[in-house]
Enzyme design. Structure first.
Site, PDB file in Angstrom:
ATOM      1  N   ASP A  66      48.692  39.139  37.859  1.00 55.73           N
ATOM      2  CA  ASP A  66      47.990  40.315  38.389  1.00 55.73           C
ATOM      3  C   ASP A  66      48.799  41.031  39.474  1.00 55.73           C
ATOM      4  OD1 ASP A  66      45.921  42.166  38.870  1.00 55.73           O
ATOM      5  OD2 ASP A  66      45.020  40.902  40.401  1.00 55.73           O
TER       6      ASP A  66
ATOM      7  N   LYS B  38      49.253  48.801  35.150  1.00 58.73           N
ATOM      8  CA  LYS B  38      49.563  47.389  35.042  1.00 58.73           C
ATOM      9  C   LYS B  38      48.276  46.616  34.762  1.00 58.73           C
ATOM     10  CE  LYS B  38      48.734  44.885  38.386  1.00 58.73           C
ATOM     11  NZ  LYS B  38      47.324  44.843  38.804  1.00 58.73           N
TER      12      LYS B  38
ATOM     13  N   LYS C 222      53.208  53.230  47.902  1.00 59.06           N
ATOM     14  CA  LYS C 222      52.829  52.947  49.302  1.00 59.06           C
ATOM     15  C   LYS C 222      53.895  53.519  50.241  1.00 59.06           C
ATOM     16  CE  LYS C 222      49.442  49.742  48.515  1.00 59.06           C
ATOM     17  NZ  LYS C 222      48.084  49.781  48.979  1.00 59.06           N
TER      18      LYS C 222
ATOM     19  N   ARG D 115      32.892  54.461  26.670  1.00 58.83           N
ATOM     20  CA  ARG D 115      31.907  54.114  25.626  1.00 58.83           C
ATOM     21  C   ARG D 115      30.514  54.638  25.935  1.00 58.83           C
ATOM     22  NH1 ARG D 115      34.310  48.976  26.542  1.00 58.83           N
ATOM     23  NH2 ARG D 115      35.856  48.574  24.947  1.00 58.83           N
TER      24      ARG D 115
ATOM     25  N   HIS E  27      51.061  50.915  41.595  1.00 58.28           N
ATOM     26  CA  HIS E  27      50.751  51.778  42.740  1.00 58.28           C
ATOM     27  C   HIS E  27      51.429  51.319  44.028  1.00 58.28           C
ATOM     28  CE1 HIS E  27      47.555  48.805  43.577  1.00 58.28           C
ATOM     29  NE2 HIS E  27      47.495  49.305  44.796  1.00 58.28           N
TER      30      HIS E  27
ATOM     31  N   GLU F  91      44.652  38.523  50.532  1.00 61.10           N
ATOM     32  CA  GLU F  91      43.446  39.352  50.460  1.00 61.10           C
ATOM     33  C   GLU F  91      42.238  38.527  50.858  1.00 61.10           C
ATOM     34  OE1 GLU F  91      43.922  42.650  47.063  1.00 61.10           O
ATOM     35  OE2 GLU F  91      43.632  40.634  46.300  1.00 61.10           O
TER      36      GLU F  91
ATOM     37  N   LYS G  57      43.795  35.248  46.897  1.00 63.53           N
ATOM     38  CA  LYS G  57      42.488  35.880  47.137  1.00 63.53           C
ATOM     39  C   LYS G  57      41.609  34.931  47.935  1.00 63.53           C
ATOM     40  CE  LYS G  57      42.392  39.123  43.329  1.00 63.53           C
ATOM     41  NZ  LYS G  57      42.516  40.410  44.018  1.00 63.53           N
TER      42      LYS G  57
ATOM     43  N   HIS H  14      53.467  44.058  41.780  1.00 64.04           N
ATOM     44  CA  HIS H  14      53.532  44.529  43.166  1.00 64.04           C
ATOM     45  C   HIS H  14      54.560  43.734  43.991  1.00 64.04           C
ATOM     46  CE1 HIS H  14      50.096  46.657  41.921  1.00 64.04           C
ATOM     47  NE2 HIS H  14      49.144  45.878  42.376  1.00 64.04           N
TER      48      HIS H  14
HETATM   49  C1  BG6 Z   1      45.635  45.542  41.968  1.00 57.58           C
HETATM   50  C2  BG6 Z   1      45.225  44.140  41.616  1.00 57.58           C
HETATM   51  O1  BG6 Z   1      46.698  45.960  41.182  1.00 57.58           O
HETATM   52  O2  BG6 Z   1      46.042  45.585  43.328  1.00 57.58           O
HETATM   53  C3  BG6 Z   1      44.115  43.652  42.531  1.00 57.58           C
HETATM   54  O3  BG6 Z   1      44.777  44.112  40.268  1.00 57.58           O
HETATM   55  C4  BG6 Z   1      44.512  43.807  43.978  1.00 57.58           C
HETATM   56  O4  BG6 Z   1      43.784  42.297  42.247  1.00 57.58           O
HETATM   57  C5  BG6 Z   1      45.007  45.233  44.245  1.00 57.58           C
HETATM   58  O5  BG6 Z   1      43.389  43.528  44.789  1.00 57.58           O
HETATM   59  C6  BG6 Z   1      45.554  45.409  45.648  1.00 57.58           C
HETATM   60  O6  BG6 Z   1      45.879  46.747  45.883  1.00 57.58           O
HETATM   61  P1  BG6 Z   1      45.735  47.377  47.341  1.00 57.58           P
HETATM   62  O7  BG6 Z   1      46.317  48.746  47.215  1.00 57.58           O
HETATM   63  O8  BG6 Z   1      44.279  47.353  47.672  1.00 57.58           O
HETATM   64  O9  BG6 Z   1      46.536  46.489  48.247  1.00 57.58           O
END
Ligand code: BG6
Length: 475
Positions: free
Chosen positions: A234, A147, A181, A45, A177, A215, A329, A239
């Site tokens: 999330d 995602k 890994k 934007r 993603h 995390e 988190k 994941h």
């Molecule tokens: C993301 C989540 O997909 O993955 C985040 O939205 C999370 O909340 C992150 O922190 C973690 O990814 P990585 O690769 O840093 O472990």
């Protein structure tokens, strides 16, 4: 990679583009993994010139090849819900094709908040951007979509319906993603290339499986996205499901895109759903103290910043083996691990001197320091016979002198080369949403409270109870 491409990032001024996509593209560029001709077009934007767009990444400017890389950055301003930006994009991409004298592959990457996906897809279709320059010949385009893919079964299904109206399945890359890994890919190799593990990979030998996604960071500046989404949606829906699938899956019929995706999909489909009434017993929902005061968070929010579950996988291999998963988190440490805890039986031979409480545990570690550890029992040094659990380990760093390729680099390379193996298929997503949705119903029905936990702890005590009542504990 030889073929030139145009990579359009929708949401190019957002966190994902800034923290993951552009750095990964830069690394691929500096490692000479990109073709000579490629164009990265940011679409957002904000009214920015090309130079101003490149300047957004000023912390990378000191890098040796940034200047050359930045020559590949372009920008198109546009609102996601108005056609003018897309129309200008059509012209911009046409000019690139003219300059190249060919229709070059167009890749659209949706790195926006998910509520924009349907709108962007609509405009990609109506402006015919989805068809590529050989209008009508869709083989020149691909779509990558981040995602969370929907927020429940129905929204995921609707999104899939729209996607399939605009693109063919072979053009669609549903990104998770974690599949990129190193360790997640290595689990397949570890399990099936080493014949010693397959015979013990079952309920006869395995006591339980536990997966931790911890995390230290909080929600950072992502309150707007995270509030109302929570950890369950999330990271657990995607994941952690993929981590679980890599442990629970059967051997793929072939090391091919569909072979591996079939095996993953079947593993996720085999999860025994936790019915809403059983959610209180099997799911712990937590929120860190102070979350409600975070920016862009509803002061009455019940959003989960922590979630722990116990469930079963209904396959002959894993029948009766509990899986415990937790994700949170603002926890004490950064730790992403999957552990297979084998049954600990103290052999008669050592009954008198006693065996250590912890026996054989195989751990795949993604954070910190990707690698694998196997715990075995050994004799401690000295004249007395005494047993202790010791670690045997492998890390990418020690063994190969590298941490391996970053997950987003892998994701991008696979999109550019058209390899869909490490991307979600819609049936995997439908099964994982079915599991998640039942938990959400349970929460809606008030089957469990939102347990508060202190920042810097390992989550609410109720999560420890979840294991303790089965006589187990988090590692
Ligand atoms: C993301 C989540 O997909 O993955 C985040 O939205 C999370 O909340 C992150 O922190 C973690 O990814 P990585 O690769 O840093 O472990």
């Amino acid at each position: 990679m030889q073929s030139p491409f145009v990579f359009v990032i929708f949401g190019a001024t957002g966190d994902l583009a800034h923290n993951k996509l552009i750095p990964a593209l830069y690394t691929l560029f500096s490692n000479k993994q990109l073709p000579e001709e490629f164009y990265i077009v940011g679409f957002s934007r904000r009214p920015l010139t090309q130079e101003e767009f490149a300047d957004l990444f000023e912390e990378y400017r000191h890098k040796s090849e940034w200047k050359d890389f930045a020559k590949h950055l372009y920008y198109q301003q546009g609102n996601f819900d108005e056609s003018w930006g897309y129309e200008a994009l059509v012209e911009k991409l046409q000019k690139i094709d003219e300059q190249m004298g060919a229709c070059i592959t167009r890749i659209f990457y949706l790195a926006t908040p998910p509520e924009n996906y349907q709108t962007i897809l609509h405009y990609l279709q109506t402006t015919k951007l989805s068809e590529g320059c050989g209008q009508g010949s869709s083989k020149w385009t691909r779509i990558a979509i981040e995602k969370p893919f929907g927020k429940d079964v129905e929204t995921a299904r609707n999104l899939d319906k729209t996607l399939s109206e605009v693109f063919e399945e072979r053009q669609i890359f549903r990104v998770d993603h974690y599949l990129g890994k190193e360790t997640v890919q290595n689990i397949l190799v570890f399990r099936f290339a080493n014949s010693i593990f397959e015979p013990i990979w079952n309920n006869e030998y395995i006591d339980h499986v536990q997966i931790t996604f911890a995390e230290k960071k909080g929600i950072e500046k992502r309150g707007k996205f995270f509030d109302g989404v929570g950890m369950l949606r999330d990271v657990m829906q995607n994941h952690l499901m993929q981590l679980m699938a890599s442990i629970a899956m059967e051997m793929p019929t072939s090391f091919s895109k569909e072979g591996v995706r079939d095996a993953r999909a079947k593993a996720i489909q085999s999860i025994v759903c936790i019915e809403p009434d059983a959610v209180g017993e099997n799911v712990v929902r937590g929120q860190y103290e102070g979350y409600k005061d975070e920016k862009d968070v509803d002061p009455d929010s019940e959003t989960d910043t922590y979630v722990a579950t116990k469930f079963f996988v209904n396959t002959p291999r894993f029948a009766g083996v509990p899986f415990y998963m937790r994700a949170g988190k603002e926890l004490e440490e950064n730790k992403v691990e999957m552990s297979i805890v084998f049954k600990q039986t103290c052999h008669l031979l050592f009954k008198e001197i006693g065996c250590p409480e912890e026996g054989n545990i195989l751990t795949f570690r993604i954070q910190p320091n990707e690698g694998i550890t196997i715990k075995t029992i050994a004799k401690t040094p000295g004249s007395k016979l005494n047993l202790e659990t010791v670690n045997m380990h492998f890390t990418y760093d020690e063994q190969f002198g590298t941490k391996g390729i970053d997950a987003y680099e892998k994701v991008l390379v696979d999109i550019f080369t058209g390899d869909q193996m490490l991307f979600n298929r819609s049936d995997e997503l439908a099964s994982s949403w079915t599991f998640i949705e039942k938990i959400l119903y349970g929460w809606e029905k008030g089957m469990t409270e939102v347990f508060q936990y202190k920042k810097g702890s390992m989550g609410p005590e109720a999560a420890d109870q979840l294991m303790a009542k089965d006589g187990r504990k988090w590692l």
